[in-house]
Design a protein around this motif. Structure first.
Motif, PDB file in Angstrom:
ATOM      1  N   GLU A 224       0.847  -1.194   0.000  1.00 41.67           N
ATOM      2  CA  GLU A 224       0.000   0.000   0.000  1.00 41.67           C
ATOM      3  C   GLU A 224       0.878   1.237   0.000  1.00 41.67           C
ATOM      4  O   GLU A 224       1.904   1.282   0.683  1.00 41.67           O
ATOM      5  N   SER A 225       0.491   2.239  -0.771  1.00 42.62           N
ATOM      6  CA  SER A 225       1.225   3.498  -0.808  1.00 42.62           C
ATOM      7  C   SER A 225       0.238   4.653  -0.770  1.00 42.62           C
ATOM      8  O   SER A 225      -0.714   4.697  -1.562  1.00 42.62           O
ATOM      9  N   ASP A 226       0.459   5.596   0.154  1.00 43.04           N
ATOM     10  CA  ASP A 226      -0.425   6.755   0.286  1.00 43.04           C
ATOM     11  C   ASP A 226       0.168   8.015  -0.331  1.00 43.04           C
ATOM     12  O   ASP A 226      -0.438   9.085  -0.253  1.00 43.04           O
ATOM     13  N   LEU A 230      -3.319   7.666  -7.564  1.00 46.39           N
ATOM     14  CA  LEU A 230      -3.830   6.303  -7.714  1.00 46.39           C
ATOM     15  C   LEU A 230      -3.443   5.689  -9.052  1.00 46.39           C
ATOM     16  O   LEU A 230      -3.105   4.506  -9.135  1.00 46.39           O
ATOM     17  N   GLN A 233       0.092   4.507  -8.857  1.00 44.73           N
ATOM     18  CA  GLN A 233       0.178   3.280  -8.053  1.00 44.73           C
ATOM     19  C   GLN A 233      -0.241   2.075  -8.891  1.00 44.73           C
ATOM     20  O   GLN A 233       0.441   1.046  -8.923  1.00 44.73           O
ATOM     21  N   SER A 250      -9.026   1.388  -1.825  1.00 45.36           N
ATOM     22  CA  SER A 250      -9.269   1.530  -0.389  1.00 45.36           C
ATOM     23  C   SER A 250     -10.446   2.437  -0.062  1.00 45.36           C
ATOM     24  O   SER A 250     -10.838   2.543   1.104  1.00 45.36           O
ATOM     25  N   LYS A 253      -7.109   7.261  -0.669  1.00 41.58           N
ATOM     26  CA  LYS A 253      -6.091   7.689  -1.629  1.00 41.58           C
ATOM     27  C   LYS A 253      -5.060   6.605  -1.931  1.00 41.58           C
ATOM     28  O   LYS A 253      -3.964   6.903  -2.395  1.00 41.58           O
ATOM     29  N   SER A 254      -5.402   5.348  -1.670  1.00 40.34           N
ATOM     30  CA  SER A 254      -4.432   4.280  -1.930  1.00 40.34           C
ATOM     31  C   SER A 254      -5.102   3.052  -2.521  1.00 40.34           C
ATOM     32  O   SER A 254      -6.321   2.867  -2.425  1.00 40.34           O
ATOM     33  N   HIS A 256      -4.775  -1.151  -2.384  1.00 42.90           N
ATOM     34  CA  HIS A 256      -4.249  -2.252  -1.584  1.00 42.90           C
ATOM     35  C   HIS A 256      -4.019  -3.456  -2.497  1.00 42.90           C
ATOM     36  O   HIS A 256      -4.973  -4.030  -3.027  1.00 42.90           O
ATOM     37  N   ASP A 288       4.013   1.664   2.501  1.00 46.66           N
ATOM     38  CA  ASP A 288       3.825   1.870   3.935  1.00 46.66           C
ATOM     39  C   ASP A 288       4.362   0.636   4.665  1.00 46.66           C
ATOM     40  O   ASP A 288       3.754  -0.436   4.627  1.00 46.66           O
TER      41      ASP A 288
END
Length: 738
Positions: A224-226, A230, A233, A250, A253-254, A256, A288
């Motif tokens: 996961e990256s915030d 998007l 990602q 999610s 803003k991410s 999964h 994260d």
């Protein structure tokens, strides 16, 4: 150091300011100022972060960088650039860490972030929450596995935090109930707060709790990256071909990504997750790291969160499995050298590595010494270490002088140190260069070779060793020694040591079972043929079977030497005047001279030395070294005596004519050794004559003396004298019949 080696401004091309947090952004500015650059450089780089850039802010911040006792330097920028995919033009001059992996890991970069295009995340055309969640459960779980989920939350500092939730139902039970709930997920899982959403654990549990200890299969990990858009990602996850089982929006803003890890246990899970996160980081996906736990919660699809959908984007994308993905990642851009055209090098060929053992082995190459048990392989390697340290001859070959490390895996520390001293003493060499020998004692602490290699390199990197001796390798073999692919991986560790240190690697291994005489030297070592075909020099020790004639000849020489020493010490004039060169080659003649020249007490005292010399000959063994060389012409087999604790070249060539024993059944070997009754009787008569001559004092010997000399009982001595017929026995004394 970094200012001299690298252009810091050029390195900024590999650092995306939009990917950094505030502290990291400030660190870049401080490093630029410390390196003498301007606020304009800081501002020009910061403009790339379109979303957060404000004109004039960089110049204001620049004025606050006043310096400190521990300033942020160019090293920070260098590391950030590496994380962004920059590969240094050459190896860094640093010591390896305790568990470093040999070789660069920058080959994990597979995405050029400068050319990365975002990939839009599309909501499902038809919103069916039950279908979303059922598909998720069917993809990740078996029907009998317990699933952990959370629909309730509590508030802390304005943030909604999930509770422990439930884990008492299986995936099969949940799917059945969801299919019958008529779209009301809350009736199955419990109602959730629409402004908060709901969570689910992606690894199966035991139904007794929701901690890591309750995880029953370490099957998936969360990526996961915030910190990025998007669509980027989504693009990176797909470009990396991550083996994703479920890709979930999610509702925030991410994204999964539930990634297939398929680890056998928790330890392997952690290692694989660390590797996964490193690949993601190097390719621009800042993960994260709080999501490493296998019991971690992820966003549940089919749920609303603050007006946004938590939904399945895709399932089963990327590579099929972890192993397939890892192999692809590591193979997509290797660090292998490019092919060379020999025409470009013909007139300027590189220099060959200097010889370590002349006519046999070069520095930076590998040597394997193979032989059966009790061949004195370890002693031979110690002799080699000493020869290299002193710059002297080892057996039949001259050695270059230099530092050497002996890795002792078998002996306790004291025994190993004493062996070195014993060998020095037996060789008769003064220990003038002990500083050239380092011993790494690892008995009871050895680890597999792929783990030992980086630790060894770390310790040896600045010692300038010209050779590393590893004794023995069975202590560090990983895998099945009969498996070619596993042994290829094993011996590759020696190549890494040679390459990283420029040192020769020398190691020993045992023979396979059975007779070895009719095999080639390279086929005698135990295990896969990789052992014999991998080293640049293979030396093989094989025992020679000594005939009675050879043994008697060696006994004769040993007894003659004892007599010569005693005559030189106590009857030097007699020795010079009465003893001829021919006499010095005959034990009978020398024993007769000793009777004449020495006193009764001296002659009696000499008997102890004669006994010791005979026993020493009985304990020696004979060996032949054959070899297969890659860099040098084949050498003529070298015959050796192993006179504990050293090997000595047979200069008399008495071993030259001994043929190697062919591989025959044991009963056939024994049959060939049997003597006829007449031969056995004659041998016993000769042994009696030799004993009488050796033990005689004024022409007489005793039964007791003969018994001690011959190593048999008094009764056996009397029987052999009776069988011989040439001697009388009276009151324990023995004499020759007239």
């Amino acid at each position: 150091m970094d200012r001299q080696q690298y252009n810091i401004i050029e390195l900024l091309e590999y650092i995306d300011p939009s990917m950094l947090d505030y502290t990291e952004w400030v660190s870049v500015g401080m490093a630029l100022k410390d390196e003498g650059h301007t606020a304009a450089d800081f501002d020009a780089w910061s403009r790339r972060d379109i979303g957060r850039y404000h004109p004039g802010e960089c110049f204001k911040k620049w004025d606050t960088f006043k310096g400190s006792a521990t300033p942020v330097t160019a090293g920070t920028v260098v590391q950030m650039a590496k994380d962004g995919g920059w590969v240094p033009p050459h190896h860094e001059n640093r010591e390896l860490g305790w568990d470093d992996i040999i070789g660069s890991r920058d080959n994990l970069v597979v995405i050029d972030k400068n050319w990365l295009e975002g990939r839009e995340v599309l909501e499902p055309n038809k919103w069916n929450p039950v279908e979303q969640l059922v598909k998720y459960l069917e993809t990740l779980f078996q029907s009998t596995e317990n699933v952990g989920y959370v629909t309730s939350s509590w508030e802390k500092d304005g943030r909604h935090m999930p509770t422990k939730g439930a884990s008492d139902r299986t995936a099969g039970e949940l799917i059945q109930q969801l299919n019958n709930c008529k779209g009301d997920i809350g009736s199955v899982l419990g109602d959730y707060k629409p402004e908060v959403g709901a969570w689910i654990r992606f690894n199966p549990l035991d139904g007794k709790g929701v901690k890591n200890d309750n995880v029953t299969e370490f099957r998936y990990a969360l990526v996961e990256s915030d910190d990025m858009e998007l669509d980027k990602q989504n693009a990176i996850i797909r470009e990396l071909e991550l083996p994703v089982a479920c890709l979930v929006h999610s509702g925030g803003k991410s994204i999964h990504a539930i990634v297939k890890i398929d680890a056998a246990n928790y330890d392997e899970y952690r290692k694989r997750v660390d590797y996964l996160y490193e690949v993601c980081k190097k390719n621009g996906l800042k993960v994260d790291t709080q999501n490493k736990n296998p019991s971690r919660l992820s966003r549940m699809p089919g749920i609303m969160r603050n007006g946004q959908k938590q939904f399945l984007i895709d399932t089963n994308i990327g590579k099929e499995s972890w192993n397939e993905w890892k192999e692809w990642i590591e193979g997509i851009n290797d660090d292998l050298p490019e092919p060379e055209n020999i025409g470009d090098l013909w007139d300027n060929l590189p220099e060959l590595s200097p010889p370590l053992i002349h006519g046999m082995l070069r520095q930076g190459h590998k040597l394997l010494l193979a032989g059966p048990s009790k061949a004195g392989k370890s002693y031979s390697l110690i002799e080699m270490c000493i020869s290299i340290a002193e710059g002297k001859r080892w057996l039949n070959w001259d050695c270059a002088q230099g530092k050497i490390m002996y890795v002792n895996l078998e002996l306790d520390r004291a025994s190993c140190l004493h062996r070195f001293k014993d060998v020095y003493t037996a060789l008769g060499w003064a220990p003038n260069n002990l500083s050239n020998i380092d011993i790494w004692n690892l008995r009871g602490k050895s680890v597999p070779m792929d783990k030992l290699a980086p630790k060894l390199i770390r310790r040896a990197q600045k010692k300038n060793y010209i050779a590393i001796v590893i004794d023995p390798i069975y202590k560090v073999i990983t895998g099945d020694e009969n498996s070619a692919d596993q042994m290829a991986h094993f011996v590759n560790q020696f190549d890494k040591i040679c390459t990283e240190l420029g040192s020769a690697v020398i190691y020993c291994h045992h023979h396979s079972k059975g007779g070895q005489g009719n095999k080639k030297s390279m086929d005698r070592a135990s295990g896969s043929g990789v052992f014999a075909r991998d080293p640049d020099a293979l030396l093989d020790l094989i025992e020679l079977e000594l005939s009675d004639d050879v043994l008697n000849n060696e006994i004769n020489k040993a007894l003659c030497n004892v007599c010569i020493n005693w005559l030189n010490k106590y009857a030097e004039a007699y020795m010079d005047e009465r003893v001829s060169q021919d006499d010095m080659c005959s034990q009978n003649a020398m024993l007769d001279h000793c009777k004449k020249a020495l006193s009764i007490e001296q002659d009696k005292a000499m008997q102890k030395d004669l006994y010791a010399a005979r026993d020493a000959v009985k304990s020696i063994s004979a060996w032949r070294i054959e070899g297969t060389l890659r860099e040098f012409p084949k050498f003529k087999p070298v015959n050796l005596w192993f006179e504990y604790p050293v090997h000595k070249v047979d200069k008399s060539e008495i071993l030259e004519g001994i043929k190697l024993d062919t591989e025959r059944a044991p009963w056939k070997k024994n049959l060939s050794k049997k003597k006829t009754p007449d031969e056995a009787k004659q041998e016993r008569k000769v042994s009696v004559d030799l004993a009488i001559e050796a033990c005689g004092i004024n022409g007489q010997v005793t039964i007791e003396g003969l018994s001690e000399y011959m190593g048999v009982t008094d009764k056996t001595v009397r029987n052999r004298l009776k069988e011989h017929g040439g001697y009388w026995v009276d009151d324990g004394k023995v004499g020759k019949k007239k």
